[in-house]
Each structure stands twice: as C-alpha cells, then as structure tokens.
Design a protein around this motif. Structure first.
Motif, PDB file in Angstrom:
ATOM      1  N   UNK A  36       0.854  -1.187   0.000  1.00  0.00           N
ATOM      2  CA  UNK A  36       0.000   0.000   0.000  1.00  0.00           C
ATOM      3  C   UNK A  36       0.882   1.227   0.000  1.00  0.00           C
ATOM      4  N   UNK A  37       0.481   2.265   0.726  1.00  0.00           N
ATOM      5  CA  UNK A  37       1.274   3.501   0.698  1.00  0.00           C
ATOM      6  C   UNK A  37       2.562   3.433   1.522  1.00  0.00           C
ATOM      7  N   UNK A  38       2.945   2.233   1.978  1.00  0.00           N
ATOM      8  CA  UNK A  38       4.313   2.069   2.503  1.00  0.00           C
ATOM      9  C   UNK A  38       5.304   2.119   1.333  1.00  0.00           C
ATOM     10  N   UNK A  39       4.826   1.830   0.134  1.00  0.00           N
ATOM     11  CA  UNK A  39       5.673   1.867  -1.062  1.00  0.00           C
ATOM     12  C   UNK A  39       5.908   3.312  -1.505  1.00  0.00           C
ATOM     13  N   UNK A  74      -5.488   0.215   0.763  1.00  0.00           N
ATOM     14  CA  UNK A  74      -5.572   1.584   0.241  1.00  0.00           C
ATOM     15  C   UNK A  74      -5.908   2.573   1.350  1.00  0.00           C
ATOM     16  N   UNK A  75      -5.101   3.600   1.447  1.00  0.00           N
ATOM     17  CA  UNK A  75      -5.436   4.721   2.322  1.00  0.00           C
ATOM     18  C   UNK A  75      -6.095   5.785   1.436  1.00  0.00           C
ATOM     19  N   UNK A  76      -7.408   6.004   1.603  1.00  0.00           N
ATOM     20  CA  UNK A  76      -8.100   6.933   0.707  1.00  0.00           C
ATOM     21  C   UNK A  76      -7.457   8.330   0.694  1.00  0.00           C
ATOM     22  N   UNK A  77      -6.910   8.741   1.834  1.00  0.00           N
ATOM     23  CA  UNK A  77      -6.329  10.094   1.918  1.00  0.00           C
ATOM     24  C   UNK A  77      -5.077  10.197   1.043  1.00  0.00           C
ATOM     25  N   UNK A  78      -4.207   9.197   1.170  1.00  0.00           N
ATOM     26  CA  UNK A  78      -2.986   9.190   0.335  1.00  0.00           C
ATOM     27  C   UNK A  78      -3.352   9.069  -1.137  1.00  0.00           C
ATOM     28  N   UNK A  79      -4.329   8.209  -1.419  1.00  0.00           N
ATOM     29  CA  UNK A  79      -4.737   7.997  -2.812  1.00  0.00           C
ATOM     30  C   UNK A  79      -5.234   9.312  -3.425  1.00  0.00           C
ATOM     31  N   UNK A  80      -6.064  10.032  -2.663  1.00  0.00           N
ATOM     32  CA  UNK A  80      -6.609  11.290  -3.188  1.00  0.00           C
ATOM     33  C   UNK A  80      -5.473  12.290  -3.452  1.00  0.00           C
ATOM     34  N   UNK A 113      -3.013   2.695  15.338  1.00  0.00           N
ATOM     35  CA  UNK A 113      -2.626   1.389  15.895  1.00  0.00           C
ATOM     36  C   UNK A 113      -1.203   1.007  15.488  1.00  0.00           C
ATOM     37  N   UNK A 114      -0.822   1.364  14.270  1.00  0.00           N
ATOM     38  CA  UNK A 114       0.539   1.091  13.787  1.00  0.00           C
ATOM     39  C   UNK A 114       1.540   1.826  14.688  1.00  0.00           C
ATOM     40  N   UNK A 115       1.251   3.104  14.929  1.00  0.00           N
ATOM     41  CA  UNK A 115       2.147   3.926  15.755  1.00  0.00           C
ATOM     42  C   UNK A 115       2.172   3.404  17.196  1.00  0.00           C
ATOM     43  N   UNK A 116       0.988   3.009  17.712  1.00  0.00           N
ATOM     44  CA  UNK A 116       0.915   2.520  19.092  1.00  0.00           C
ATOM     45  C   UNK A 116       1.707   1.226  19.238  1.00  0.00           C
ATOM     46  N   UNK A 117       1.587   0.344  18.233  1.00  0.00           N
ATOM     47  CA  UNK A 117       2.273  -0.944  18.289  1.00  0.00           C
ATOM     48  C   UNK A 117       3.797  -0.733  18.261  1.00  0.00           C
ATOM     49  N   UNK A 131       2.225   3.700   8.060  1.00  0.00           N
ATOM     50  CA  UNK A 131       1.110   3.998   7.163  1.00  0.00           C
ATOM     51  C   UNK A 131      -0.117   3.129   7.473  1.00  0.00           C
ATOM     52  N   UNK A 132      -0.056   2.344   8.558  1.00  0.00           N
ATOM     53  CA  UNK A 132      -1.223   1.536   8.949  1.00  0.00           C
ATOM     54  C   UNK A 132      -1.294   0.192   8.241  1.00  0.00           C
ATOM     55  N   UNK A 133      -0.192  -0.213   7.627  1.00  0.00           N
ATOM     56  CA  UNK A 133      -0.200  -1.421   6.797  1.00  0.00           C
ATOM     57  C   UNK A 133      -0.456  -2.686   7.632  1.00  0.00           C
ATOM     58  N   UNK A 134       0.347  -2.884   8.680  1.00  0.00           N
ATOM     59  CA  UNK A 134       0.224  -4.092   9.511  1.00  0.00           C
ATOM     60  C   UNK A 134      -1.186  -4.242  10.091  1.00  0.00           C
ATOM     61  N   UNK A 135      -1.710  -3.215  10.800  1.00  0.00           N
ATOM     62  CA  UNK A 135      -3.056  -3.344  11.371  1.00  0.00           C
ATOM     63  C   UNK A 135      -4.149  -3.576  10.314  1.00  0.00           C
TER      64      UNK A 135
END
Ligand code: GDP
Ligand code: IMO
Ligand code: MG
Length: 424
Positions: A36-39, A74-80, A113-117, A131-135
């Motif tokens: 996803x947007x980790x790329x 897909x993160x809609x915000x990054x996509x937009x 959750x990614x940041x918290x983890x 970017x929230x990929x794992x969660x």
C-alpha cells in the motif's frame, strides 16, 4: 495470454517504479498486487520526478490501463493526494485507473494502531513506515476489514463506526493518545467521497478478461522479497506476500498465466527500518554509498542503511520468485570505488553457508566477501552495452555465472532514458 511480474529481490527500493515505467510501452495493463502507501516508487522523465505510493507506475503512459488489485491496502487520503498531484500534471487518471472492490481500506485508526504498536515495541520496533499497513492486513486476515466495495453500501458508516470502536478500545488499552483522530477522520471522509467517483471494479474479472483477450499485463510488486511476510527476515518484514505468488492472490491470476518474472536488484544493498542486514556497512564506505546513491526513503525520507551486494540473499530471492530476467540498477553509484565487494557466503558458527538460514535475526552472521575490480567510470551517459567499461561487463558476467539467470536490463541513472536493454 500471459502475465509478467516485476518485483524487488532485496529489502525494497531497488528501482521497481523506474523499470516498470520503462517497460510499460510493452504492456496494455500495469497492476499493483500487494502493499500500500508504505511503497514509494520513483519515476523520472522529461525533467520531472514523481513518487507513486498506491497508483501503478504505468499511469503516465497513454493507453495503459492501471489496476490496483485486491491484494493492495488503500489509504483513501494518500490515494486522493496522489491523484490530485497527477491531475495537476494533466494526467487523465480516471480514464486509466481501475480499483478493486476487494482491496482493503486503511482507516485513520489503523494508522494510530501502527504507531501505538511500534511505540510499545520500543527498541524492538519493526521500523514501520507508520502507514497503517500491519493493522489493516491484520483486520483483513482477522475478517474484520472494510473493503473498497463497502463504500458502495448504504451501511458503510455503521460498519466504519463498529470497526473504529474496536480500534479505539484497543488504543485505550495501549494508553495511546487519540487527539489526532478527529482531524484524520475529516480527511478520511472527504477522501472516501472522492473514491466513490473512481472506477471501482471486480478487478479479478477485469484482469482475466484481459488475459482471455490476449492483452499483456505487467504485475508491479512493492517492497522486496526479503520483506515478504513468509520468506523475509521475520518479524522485520511487511505484512504481505511481496513475491511472485503474491501476484496470483493479489490479482486473481492463475499460476499458469505467469510467464516472465523480472527480478530487480541494486548493484549493492539497502534497507530502511530495523532488522538484520548481514552486509551492512556501518562506516564511511556505507556513508559514501548513501551519499552517491541518494539513499533516503521515497516515502518517509529516512536514511537508508547501505551495504555490499549479498548473493546468498539474492539466490534465495531468485529461487522463491522463479526469476527469469534480472535487472541491475544503480551500478553508477559505485563508480568511485577501486574495488567492489560482494558477499558470496555467510559464516555462521564456523560453518560456511551459501543460502539464508531460518534465523538471521538472532544469529551472528559473518559475510564472506570476494573483491572485484571497480569500473571507475561515470556510467550515467552510457546508452548501449558496447560502451560498458570492461570491469562492469566482467561484474555482470560473473553475477550471471553465480546466479544462473541473465541480467537483461542495466539501469545507469534515475531517468527513464538511462536504461540499457542487453542483447541476448
Ligand atoms: P522502488 O521503491 O523500487 O520503486 O525504488 P525507489 O523509487 O524507492 O528508490 C530508487 C531510487 O533510485 C529512486 O530515487 C530512483 O529515482 C533511483 N534510481 C533508480 N534507478 C537508478 C539507477 O540506475 N541509478 C541511480 N543513480 N538512481 C536510480
Ligand atoms: P517500496 O515498494 C523499503 C519496510 C519498512 C519497515 C518494514 C515494515 O518503495 O520498495 P510497513 O510500513 O510495511 O509495516 O514496514 O518494511 N518497507 C519498505 N522498505 N521500500 C518499501 O517499499 C517498503 N515498504 C515497507 O521500512 O522496515
Ligand atoms: Mg521505494
């Protein structure tokens, strides 16, 4: 009739975006199958440099269909944001872009959750791009996720609230602050309204119709084989299958349709984030490579760790992926070196190994090097193989002997034009 796959053989950032852009004129369709947007895939041509995160790297070419497959998150915000940037460059995105209804959505709470983890892991953190990929992939496999197709349901907001509640309870138990959430949600809801205007499709049907009608398809990998969830340096990996098999599950392509597999590698190695890196040069040489190669993350801007080429790791990646064609990028970065080192084996507990063992995280892995002559020539203006310095031709021939796969493309600079397709 067939699908070719292009993917990274190291820890990501091998130059996949650039090579997809170069190869796109040979294909009718370019499709992302995982990640996803980790790329962050960089393309350079006609004086512009563009970094793509979710959108396939075929988007700039006329008449190319670009598909974001079901395996992508897909993160809609990054996509937009990405689409807005492309529209400002007059790229007719909506004509060229098709998005799978089965792709999972990254919610604002997935990012938290990614940041918290990562914060909880402390010194053992993965070094995620946050970017929230794992969660998001956890919710997908846990069968809780929201998918692009859900945007078309009247019930979307209820489903969103239900999943958000689960996440906020979790965040509370982790003592993670949620003050940023309201602003993130405002952007999220604006972005999903925008997403509803795009071509949302049953991409597995679309892809298979293309296959039946003899269109050519290039599947574009993200990350790299050593970050694969099954075969990478676990747990310091991403959360998807980055390998050839991922193109089957991430697009709905049957294995028999896969033909060529382009494996991309740098003439050296880089890694961004935590985790083992046997050939890492934590010294002035590594710093010199970072500087010459401008090795800073395309997504996060973090400095990339640099080291010599690692053949045990490369052999492993070639095996897992069934690579048919190798592409070497960035040999121009090594132009100042008198000699170039390549790791041919590992030594572990006094034993020589030419493959990657089960655990390189907790083992003391000593790389065994061979020294090869450097080319000491600026390669960036070269436009045919005949102009290669002898030492570079020797380096490539030696690698082909070691790896048993032809190096069919050599990239000598970031620009589209700085690419040499080798004669067979
Ligand atoms: P990707 O994630 O695999 O698409 O790679 P990235 O875009 O993250 O990182 C590769 C970087 O190297 C980008 O800045 C490219 O513009 C650049 N690049 C690609 N190929 C070459 C090359 O052959 N030589 C040099 N010097 N830079 C390259
Ligand atoms: P491209 O497609 C390089 C790394 C992160 C971290 C680990 C897990 O540009 O090659 P994640 O955000 O997936 O939870 O992070 O994977 N990583 C990448 N490194 N290139 C990438 O993508 C990467 N995507 C993730 O740095 O170590
Ligand atoms: Mg990248």
């Amino acid at each position: 009739m067939s699908v070719d796959v292009l993917l990274g053989l190291q820890w990501g950032d091998e130059g996949k975006g650039k090579i997809v852009d170069v190869l796109t004129p040979q294909y009718n369709v370019v499709a992302r199958f995982q990640g996803g947007p980790n790329a962050g895939h960089t393309l350079e041509f006609e004086g512009i440099k563009h970094v793509l995160h979710t959108i396939p790297s075929g988007i700039f070419r006329d008449e190319t269909i670009n598909v974001v497959g079901n395996g992508v998150v897909i993160d809609p915000v990054t996509l937009k944001k990405e689409i807005d940037a492309l529209l400002s460059m007059k790229v007719p995105v909506s004509e060229r872009l098709f998005i799978s209804r089965k792709a999972n959505l990254i919610l604002p709470t997935h990012r938290l959750l990614d940041a918290a983890s990562e914060a909880l892991k402390g010194a053992d953190k993965i070094g995620s791009t946050l970017r929230g990929i794992g969660p998001t992939y956890m919710d997908k496999t846990g069968r809780n996720g929201l998918r692009v197709g859900d945007l078309e349901s009247k019930d979307f907001n209820n489903r969103y609230e239900k999943l958000k509640l689960k996440h906020t309870e979790l965040l509370r138990s982790m003592n993670y602050p949620m003050t940023a959430l309201a602003d993130l949600e405002t952007d999220f809801f604006a972005a999903i309204d925008f997403m509803r205007t795009l071509n949302l499709v049953d991409s597995e049907h679309l892809i298979n119709k293309f296959i039946q009608s003899h269109r050519t398809i290039l599947a574009e990998g993200a990350q790299g084989s050593l970050l694969d969830i099954d075969f990478g340096s676990y747990p310091f990996v991403t959360s998807s299958n980055t390998i050839t098999a991922g193109a089957c599950t991430g697009l709905g392509v049957a294995p028999r349709h896969i033909k060529k597999v382009y494996g991309i590698f740098k003439a050296y190695c880089t890694r961004v984030g935590s985790g083992p890196f046997p050939t890492e040069l934590d010294n002035a040489t590594g710093e010199a490579i970072r500087k010459a190669g401008n090795e800073f993350g395309a997504t996060t801007g973090r400095p990339r760790r640099c080291g010599w080429l690692d053949l045990p790791a490369l052999r492993y990646a070639i095996m897992i992926n069934g690579v048919t064609d190798l592409t070497m990028t960035k040999p121009d970065v090594l132009s100042d070196f008198d000699t170039i080192q390549v790791c041919t084996h590992y030594e572990i507990n006094g034993e020589r190994m030419d493959y990657m063992p089960y655990d390189i995280v907790n083992m003391d892995v000593k790389p065994i090097y061979i020294s090869l002559p450097g080319w000491k020539t600026d390669l960036t203006g070269i436009d045919s193989e005949d102009q290669f310095p002898v030492a570079l031709s020797g380096y490539i021939a030696w690698l082909e002997e070691q790896l048993h796969v032809p190096v069919s493309i050599v990239s000598v600079g970031p620009n589209r034009k700085q690419t040499i397709i080798r004669k067979r």
